[in-house]
Write an enzyme that holds these catalytic residues in place. Structure first.
Site, PDB file in Angstrom:
ATOM      1  CG  HIS A 288       2.572  10.765   6.283  1.00 12.95           C
ATOM      2  ND1 HIS A 288       1.456   9.955   6.344  1.00 12.95           N
ATOM      3  CD2 HIS A 288       2.123  11.991   5.895  1.00 12.95           C
ATOM      4  CE1 HIS A 288       0.389  10.643   6.003  1.00 12.95           C
ATOM      5  NE2 HIS A 288       0.771  11.889   5.714  1.00 12.95           N
TER       6      HIS A 288
ATOM      7  CG  HIS B 252      -0.030   8.517   2.256  1.00 12.23           C
ATOM      8  ND1 HIS B 252      -0.882   7.456   2.424  1.00 12.23           N
ATOM      9  CD2 HIS B 252       0.769   8.541   3.357  1.00 12.23           C
ATOM     10  CE1 HIS B 252      -0.628   6.867   3.583  1.00 12.23           C
ATOM     11  NE2 HIS B 252       0.368   7.503   4.166  1.00 12.23           N
TER      12      HIS B 252
ATOM     13  CG  HIS C   4       4.675   6.081   4.891  1.00 17.61           C
ATOM     14  ND1 HIS C   4       4.789   5.851   6.248  1.00 17.61           N
ATOM     15  CD2 HIS C   4       3.479   6.693   4.730  1.00 17.61           C
ATOM     16  CE1 HIS C   4       3.710   6.305   6.871  1.00 17.61           C
ATOM     17  NE2 HIS C   4       2.898   6.828   5.957  1.00 17.61           N
TER      18      HIS C   4
ATOM     19  CG  HIS D 223      -0.262  -0.059   2.536  1.00 14.95           C
ATOM     20  ND1 HIS D 223       0.093  -1.251   3.118  1.00 14.95           N
ATOM     21  CD2 HIS D 223       0.127   0.899   3.406  1.00 14.95           C
ATOM     22  CE1 HIS D 223       0.667  -1.025   4.289  1.00 14.95           C
ATOM     23  NE2 HIS D 223       0.712   0.269   4.481  1.00 14.95           N
TER      24      HIS D 223
ATOM     25  CB  THR E  49      -3.618   8.336   7.534  1.00 10.38           C
ATOM     26  OG1 THR E  49      -2.372   7.908   6.955  1.00 10.38           O
ATOM     27  CG2 THR E  49      -3.454   9.701   8.189  1.00 10.38           C
TER      28      THR E  49
END
Length: 280
Positions: free
Chosen positions: A150, A133, A131, A105, A218
């Site tokens: 993040h 997003h 990481h 993911h 999140t």
């Protein structure tokens, strides 16, 4: 973690003070346990295991549906409380061995040595990993940018502080540029791959201004009590860089941003070194 309330005029400002002692208050304390196996959840609405269903997929994930301190949020949904007394975000990063992993993911870079720390109200949070997003998870008055980084830190009480940076299309991001050939080579299910020495100080913030609020992870289990610091400046990432990040994750996770969550009465604080909010 405790909230200390001070008065400025007629307004009560929650100043996020973290004690040097560990107070395990369930509503506030976040563990470092992001879910590693993405199979049970997706970001696709209406799929049966999308964001609205996360809290029903596993008893340990119930906060994803019932929590009152969830992230991400729209940082400008309500007028932030300008608070110069929050102080400059203190970063003390240093080069250290790191590894990259494709978690399906997202793509995660984890520092295996002492890569330094940030200090929030006198409490040390050590750098653990970062990481990406895409698109951005936090929004600015409804605007969602192309990417969000993040940077995850943890203190001696296993409480989490996340620093976030939003990106729009433009010039390549220098930090991502140094890692991109490694990221392209790591596939879902692979073991972590060595990156050698990676300097987190190469992550450019570009502004001393930031937003601060208490939120959550999140992704499941959506643990609450996370101290969020979102840099005010929107930086740039190239289309090729973002295409590479999206291309290596599992199908269905090319867009891995959780929808914004309700503030539920939480204050959003804004730090600026001067009261002139037009300066950087």
């Amino acid at each position: 973690m405790k909230c200390f309330y001070s008065y400025e005029g007629s307004i009560i400002f929650p100043i996020l003070l973290v004690s040097s002692l560990c107070y395990f208050i369930p509503i506030l304390v976040a563990s470092f346990g992001e879910v590693e196996n993405e199979t049970p959840f997706t970001y696709t609405q209406g799929s049966g295991n999308g964001p609205k269903e996360w809290g029903k997929l596993d008893p340990d994930w119930k906060l994803c549906n019932t929590g009152k301190q969830q992230s991400p949020i729209d940082l400008l949904a309500e007028q932030p409380q300008v608070l110069p007394s929050l102080g400059k975000l203190k970063r003390d990063y240093k080069p250290a061995p790191a590894r990259v992993k494709n978690r399906g993911h997202d793509i995660t870079v984890t520092w295996k040595g002492d890569a330094g720390k940030i200090i929030i109200n006198g409490t040390v949070y050590k750098l653990r990993h970062c990481h990406w997003h895409s698109p951005s998870e936090h929004t600015f008055n409804g605007t969602r940018y192309q990417m969000e980084l993040h940077i995850i830190h943890i203190n001696a009480c296993e409480e989490i502080a996340v620093t976030a940076i939003a990106y729009k299309y433009g010039r390549p991001d220098p930090f991502l540029a140094r890692l991109l050939h490694h990221i392209k080579a790591v596939e879902v299910g692979d073991e972590e791959k060595d990156l050698g020495i990676v300097n987190p100080g190469d992550i450019k913030f570009g502004s001393r201004k930031y937003f601060r609020y208490i939120g959550s992870l999140t992704i499941p289990p959506c643990t609450e009590g996370v101290v969020w610091t979102i840099v005010n400046k929107v930086r740039t990432v190239s289309r090729d860089q973002l295409r590479a990040l999206r291309g290596v994750v599992h199908d269905g996770f090319e867009a891995n941003a959780r929808p914004t969550q309700s503030l539920e009465g939480r204050p959003v604080l804004f730090y600026t070194p001067t009261m002139n909010t037009g300066s950087s």
